[in-house]
Design a protein around this motif. Structure first.
Motif, PDB file in Angstrom:
ATOM      1  N   VAL A 372      26.131  30.583  40.706  1.00 35.90           N
ATOM      2  CA  VAL A 372      26.007  31.813  39.925  1.00 35.90           C
ATOM      3  C   VAL A 372      27.028  31.754  38.795  1.00 35.90           C
ATOM      4  CG1 VAL A 372      25.982  34.324  39.993  1.00 35.90           C
ATOM      5  CG2 VAL A 372      25.478  33.036  42.068  1.00 35.90           C
ATOM      6  N   LEU A 373      26.521  31.905  37.589  1.00 39.02           N
ATOM      7  CA  LEU A 373      27.384  31.877  36.417  1.00 39.02           C
ATOM      8  C   LEU A 373      27.637  33.322  36.025  1.00 39.02           C
ATOM      9  CD1 LEU A 373      28.413  29.494  34.713  1.00 39.02           C
ATOM     10  CD2 LEU A 373      26.417  29.787  33.273  1.00 39.02           C
ATOM     11  N   VAL A 374      28.913  33.722  36.015  1.00 40.28           N
ATOM     12  CA  VAL A 374      29.190  35.124  35.732  1.00 40.28           C
ATOM     13  C   VAL A 374      30.188  35.286  34.597  1.00 40.28           C
ATOM     14  CG1 VAL A 374      28.704  35.830  38.110  1.00 40.28           C
ATOM     15  CG2 VAL A 374      31.058  35.327  37.435  1.00 40.28           C
ATOM     16  N   ASP A 375      30.081  36.438  33.961  1.00 41.33           N
ATOM     17  CA  ASP A 375      30.971  36.770  32.864  1.00 41.33           C
ATOM     18  C   ASP A 375      32.090  37.619  33.453  1.00 41.33           C
ATOM     19  OD1 ASP A 375      32.205  37.427  30.567  1.00 41.33           O
ATOM     20  OD2 ASP A 375      30.488  38.398  29.622  1.00 41.33           O
ATOM     21  N   ALA A 376      33.160  36.957  33.862  1.00 48.36           N
ATOM     22  CA  ALA A 376      34.196  37.696  34.592  1.00 48.36           C
ATOM     23  C   ALA A 376      35.561  37.543  33.969  1.00 48.36           C
ATOM     24  CB  ALA A 376      34.224  37.249  36.044  1.00 48.36           C
ATOM     25  N   ALA A 377      35.592  37.145  32.698  1.00 49.52           N
ATOM     26  CA  ALA A 377      36.884  36.971  32.043  1.00 49.52           C
ATOM     27  C   ALA A 377      37.676  38.275  32.083  1.00 49.52           C
ATOM     28  CB  ALA A 377      36.673  36.512  30.608  1.00 49.52           C
ATOM     29  N   ALA A 378      36.938  39.383  31.907  1.00 47.44           N
ATOM     30  CA  ALA A 378      37.609  40.683  31.888  1.00 47.44           C
ATOM     31  C   ALA A 378      37.805  41.237  33.305  1.00 47.44           C
ATOM     32  CB  ALA A 378      36.803  41.673  31.050  1.00 47.44           C
ATOM     33  N   HIS A 379      37.413  40.452  34.300  1.00 50.96           N
ATOM     34  CA  HIS A 379      37.513  40.946  35.683  1.00 50.96           C
ATOM     35  C   HIS A 379      38.472  40.075  36.498  1.00 50.96           C
ATOM     36  CE1 HIS A 379      33.901  43.631  35.405  1.00 50.96           C
ATOM     37  NE2 HIS A 379      33.611  42.780  34.445  1.00 50.96           N
ATOM     38  N   GLY A 380      39.421  39.466  35.827  1.00 53.20           N
ATOM     39  CA  GLY A 380      40.445  38.730  36.569  1.00 53.20           C
ATOM     40  C   GLY A 380      40.096  37.298  36.919  1.00 53.20           C
ATOM     41  N   GLY A 381      38.954  36.786  36.438  1.00 50.22           N
ATOM     42  CA  GLY A 381      38.601  35.375  36.637  1.00 50.22           C
ATOM     43  C   GLY A 381      38.461  34.995  38.100  1.00 50.22           C
ATOM     44  N   CYS A 382      38.548  33.687  38.372  1.00 47.54           N
ATOM     45  CA  CYS A 382      38.379  33.175  39.742  1.00 47.54           C
ATOM     46  C   CYS A 382      39.366  33.813  40.715  1.00 47.54           C
ATOM     47  CB  CYS A 382      38.574  31.657  39.766  1.00 47.54           C
ATOM     48  SG  CYS A 382      37.181  30.732  39.081  1.00 47.54           S
ATOM     49  N   ALA A 383      40.588  34.045  40.246  1.00 46.80           N
ATOM     50  CA  ALA A 383      41.626  34.586  41.134  1.00 46.80           C
ATOM     51  C   ALA A 383      41.192  35.916  41.739  1.00 46.80           C
ATOM     52  CB  ALA A 383      42.929  34.776  40.354  1.00 46.80           C
ATOM     53  N   HIS A 384      40.361  36.645  41.014  1.00 50.91           N
ATOM     54  CA  HIS A 384      39.880  37.926  41.534  1.00 50.91           C
ATOM     55  C   HIS A 384      38.522  37.782  42.211  1.00 50.91           C
ATOM     56  CE1 HIS A 384      39.052  42.158  41.871  1.00 50.91           C
ATOM     57  NE2 HIS A 384      37.948  42.009  41.171  1.00 50.91           N
ATOM     58  N   VAL A 385      37.630  37.023  41.574  1.00 45.40           N
ATOM     59  CA  VAL A 385      36.241  37.002  42.040  1.00 45.40           C
ATOM     60  C   VAL A 385      36.077  36.231  43.355  1.00 45.40           C
ATOM     61  CG1 VAL A 385      33.896  36.315  41.433  1.00 45.40           C
ATOM     62  CG2 VAL A 385      35.371  37.323  39.705  1.00 45.40           C
ATOM     63  N   ARG A 386      36.857  35.157  43.516  1.00 41.01           N
ATOM     64  CA  ARG A 386      36.705  34.359  44.722  1.00 41.01           C
ATOM     65  C   ARG A 386      37.048  35.151  45.993  1.00 41.01           C
ATOM     66  NH1 ARG A 386      39.504  28.881  45.767  1.00 41.01           N
ATOM     67  NH2 ARG A 386      38.088  28.122  47.376  1.00 41.01           N
ATOM     68  N   PRO A 387      38.241  35.773  46.066  1.00 37.21           N
ATOM     69  CA  PRO A 387      38.522  36.589  47.252  1.00 37.21           C
ATOM     70  C   PRO A 387      37.549  37.755  47.428  1.00 37.21           C
ATOM     71  CG  PRO A 387      40.374  36.673  45.673  1.00 37.21           C
ATOM     72  CD  PRO A 387      39.409  35.651  45.175  1.00 37.21           C
ATOM     73  N   LEU A 388      37.074  38.274  46.291  1.00 36.97           N
ATOM     74  CA  LEU A 388      36.102  39.366  46.345  1.00 36.97           C
ATOM     75  C   LEU A 388      34.861  38.932  47.132  1.00 36.97           C
ATOM     76  CD1 LEU A 388      35.545  42.155  44.745  1.00 36.97           C
ATOM     77  CD2 LEU A 388      34.073  40.744  43.330  1.00 36.97           C
ATOM     78  N   LEU A 389      34.372  37.725  46.810  1.00 36.89           N
ATOM     79  CA  LEU A 389      33.184  37.235  47.507  1.00 36.89           C
ATOM     80  C   LEU A 389      33.517  36.860  48.943  1.00 36.89           C
ATOM     81  CD1 LEU A 389      31.216  35.167  44.858  1.00 36.89           C
ATOM     82  CD2 LEU A 389      31.104  37.579  45.414  1.00 36.89           C
ATOM     83  N   GLY A 390      34.728  36.343  49.169  1.00 37.03           N
ATOM     84  CA  GLY A 390      35.157  36.028  50.532  1.00 37.03           C
ATOM     85  C   GLY A 390      35.079  37.267  51.412  1.00 37.03           C
ATOM     86  N   THR A 391      35.606  38.369  50.897  1.00 37.12           N
ATOM     87  CA  THR A 391      35.572  39.630  51.645  1.00 37.12           C
ATOM     88  C   THR A 391      34.136  40.086  51.899  1.00 37.12           C
ATOM     89  OG1 THR A 391      37.572  40.205  50.444  1.00 37.12           O
ATOM     90  CG2 THR A 391      36.514  41.985  51.657  1.00 37.12           C
TER      91      THR A 391
END
Ligand code: ASP
Ligand code: MG
Length: 497
Positions: A372-391
C-alpha cells in the motif's frame, strides 16, 4: 455561456487585473467569471486567523485599561491584507468605480476584523470561523474584478458564491450539493447573465445548509469553476492560470517539457492525482457529468492554444510523466491466508481513521503480501504509520508483519492508449532499468490511463527524465503554437495562496 476562472497570480495586482478583464471581454457573452484570492492573500488570512487564536505574549497583552485592542498578532496581518487590496483598488482606472470598490472593501475588512476579534475573545478557532475568515480573499477579488470590468466599460456585477454553491457543513473541505447549486445558480446567476451582465463569482467558497460560509479545500477555485459551469450548462470552462497548459513533465525536472494540446477527462484526472499541479484534482468531475470542455490557458500568453480537456482525446502515446513525492510504501506480509481479509480490513480501517490517503494498493499473486502506497509525510511517516498498523493488527487478532519504506515516489506515465497496450509496462520497466532506477513496485491496469512505478525518492527525478526522453515524442512544429520558452514554463508553482 462561458465560465472563465482566474487564479491568484493572475489577480495579484492592478495590472494583472486589467489583463484579466481584457481576456474576459474578448470572450463572447454571456459569461461568468470565477476568481481566486489575490496571490498570497489566502495564506495571510490563515496566518491572521491562527495568530488571533493564540494568546499574545504577556508583554503585549492588554493595555493599562486591561482591554487588548490587538487580537493576538492577527491585526497586523489583517492590515497587510487590507493594504494589498487597497493597492489593487488604487489601480482601477475610473474614480467612481474606484471609490465604490473601496467602500465595499471597507465592509469586507471590517467584517474580517470583527471575525478575528471574536476568535481572539474566544481564544480558539473553529473550522467554521476559519472558513468565514479565509473567504475574505475571494470576496475582495470579486469586488475588484467587477469594478475593473465596469471601469473598462463592461457591465458587470459580483456575487459571493456562499449563496450559490450549496455544500454540506464539512468546513475546510466542504462537499458540494449539485442539485441545490443548480437551483441557486438558476435563481441568482442566470437572471444577471440574462440582463447582459458579466457575473464575477468568488471561487473556493460555498454555503452550508445553515447559510454559513464554507470552503472547498485549498486550491478549490478551479473546482468552483466547473461546479458553476455544470450548474449553468456552460459551453466551456476556461481555467486561466500562470502556466501555458498541462505540461508533459515538471519543467524544473525536464528541459524539454512541453504543453500537451489535448487530454481526456480521465487523463486529466489521473495527472492531477499523480502530481501535476495545474488542476485541482476534483476539478474535472463536474465537467465530466455534463460533457463540458475545459480549457487550460495562460494569462501571460493569452493567444496560445493551451490544453483542451474533453471526453475523448485521441493520440496514441504517453502524454505526460509525473512524480508524486513524499510517499511511503507499506508491505504487509500475512502468513495465514485465512487472515488476509481481516488484515486488509485492519489496514484500510486504520489508514482511513487517520485520514491517510491511499495512493495505490496491490496484492501479490500468492496473496500473502499486500503493498500500500500512502501519502503520510504529514502524518509522521513510517515512525508513526508502522506502529499504527501494528496496533490495528493486534486489535484484529491477526498475525502480520508490517514493513515500511520511505521516502518513496510514484512515477506515472499517463496516456490512455499507451496504458492499454499489453507491452507498455515492460517498456516502462525497461526504460527504468536502463536508467538504473530501482523499482519497488509497478502496475498497469488495462482499463486505466496510467502506468506507474514506485521508486526510492532519490531516483524520482532521473526516472521522470528517462521516461520523458524515451516515451514522449519530440514536439511537432504546429501552425499556431509557438513552443513556450523555458523561462515561462519555470513559472509553474503550486498555485495556492
Ligand atoms: N485562494 C484559495 C487557495 O489559496 C483557493 C484557490 O486559489 O483556488 O487555496
Ligand atoms: Mg489554483
Amino acid at each position: 455561456m462561458i465560465v472563465l476562472k482566474f487564479g491568484g497570480t493572475s489577480l495579484a495586482d492592478a495590472a494583472r487585473l486589467r489583463a484579466a478583464a481584457a481576456i474576459v471581454v474578448a470572450q463572447p457573452a454571456p459569461r461568468a467569471v470565477v476568481v481566486s484570492a489575490a496571490g498570497g492573500v489566502t495564506n495571510l488570512l490563515l496566518e491572521a486567523a491562527y495568530a488571533a487564536a493564540s494568546p499574545p505574549p504577556p508583554s503585549t497583552q492588554g493595555t493599562s485599561s486591561g482591554v487588548s485592542p490587538v487580537p493576538g498578532g492577527g491585526a497586523s496581518i489583517a492590515a497587510k491584507i487590507r493594504d494589498r487590496h487597497l493597492a489593487i483598488a488604487a489601480g482601477i482606472p475610473d474614480a467612481a468605480e474606484r471609490s465604490g470598490a473601496l467602500a465595499e472593501l471597507d465592509q469586507l475588512h471590517a467584517a474580517l476584523d470583527d471575525a478575528l476579534a471574536a476568535v481572539a475573545a474566544a481564544g480558539e478557532l473553529s473550522k467554521r470561523d476559519l472558513d468565514r475568515i479565509v473567504a475574505t480573499g475571494e470576496k475582495a477579488s470579486s469586488v475588484l474584478l467587477a469594478a475593473t470590468l465596469r471601469a473598462s466599460g463592461t457591465p458587470a456585477a459580483h456575487l459571493f458564491a456562499d449563496r450559490v454553491i450549496a455544500t454540506d457543513d464539512r468546513f475546510g473541505a466542504a462537499r458540494p450539493d449539485r442539485t441545490r447549486t443548480r437551483v441557486q445558480a438558476e435563481a441568482l446567476v442566470r437572471p444577471l447573465l440574462q440582463s447582459g451582465l458579466t457575473v464575477v463569482l468568488t471561487g473556493f467558497i460555498g454555503g452550508a445548509p445553515d447559510g454559513s460560509t464554507t470552503t472547498l479545500g485549498r486550491g478549490g477555485s478551479d473546482y468552483s469553476a466547473t461546479l458553476l459551469g455544470a450548474a449553468l450548462d456552460a459551453e466551456e470552462v476556461q481555467i486561466w492560470t500562470d502556466v501555458p497548459g498541462v505540461l508533459s513533465a515538471d519543467p524544473r525536472r525536464v528541459d524539454d517539457a512541453r504543453v500537451v494540446p489535448h487530454v481526456s477527462y480521465d487523463e486529466a484526472q489521473e495527472l492531477a492525482h499523480f502530481g501535476a499541479k495545474v488542476l485541482h484534482p476534483r476539478t474535472i468531475r463536474p465537467a465530466v457529468a455534463r460533457g463540458i470542455p475545459v480549457r487550460i490557458l495562460s494569462t501571460f500568453a493569452p493567444e496560445e492554444p493551451g490544453t483542451l480537456v474533453t471526453r475523448e482525446s485521441g493520440g496514441e502515446g504517453v502524454k505526460a510523466v509525473t512524480a508524486l513525492p513524499d510517499l511511503l510504501l507499506l508491505a504487509i506480509d500475512v502468513p495465514e491466508l485465512e487472515d488476509l481479509a481481516a488484515a486488509s480490513a485492519a489496514v484500510f480501517g486504520a489508514l482511513h481513521a487517520e485520514r491517510i490517503e491511499i495512493v495505490a494498493a496491490s496484492q501479490s499473486s500468492s496473496r500473502r503480501r499486500m503493498t500500500v502506497l500512502v501519502d503520510a509525510a504529514a502524518h509522521g511517516g513510517c515512525a508513526h504509520v508502522r506502529p499504527l498498523l501494528g496496533t490495528a493488527m493486534d486489535a484484529a487478532d491477526v498475525e502480520a508483519e508490517v514493513g515500511c519504506t520511505e521516502p518513496v515516489a510514484l512515477v506515472a506515465a499517463v496516456g490512455q492508449a499507451a496504458a492499454a497496450q499489453p507491452a507498455a509496462l515492460a517498456r516502462l520497466l525497461d526504460v527504468l532499468g536502463r536508467a538504473n532506477v530501482p523499482v519497488l513496485s509497478a502496475s498497469q491496469q488495462t482499463s486505466n490511463v496510467a502506468l506507474t512505478a514506485a521508486v526510492p525518492a532519490a531516483h524520482a527525478e532521473r526516472a521522470v527524465r528517462a521516461l520523458h526522453d524515451a516515451l514522449i515524442r519530440p514536439q511537432p512544429a504546429t501552425a499556431r503554437g509557438r513552443r513556450p520558452r523555458r523561462t515561462e514554463l519555470l513559472a509553474e508553482t503550486i498555485r495556492v495562496g
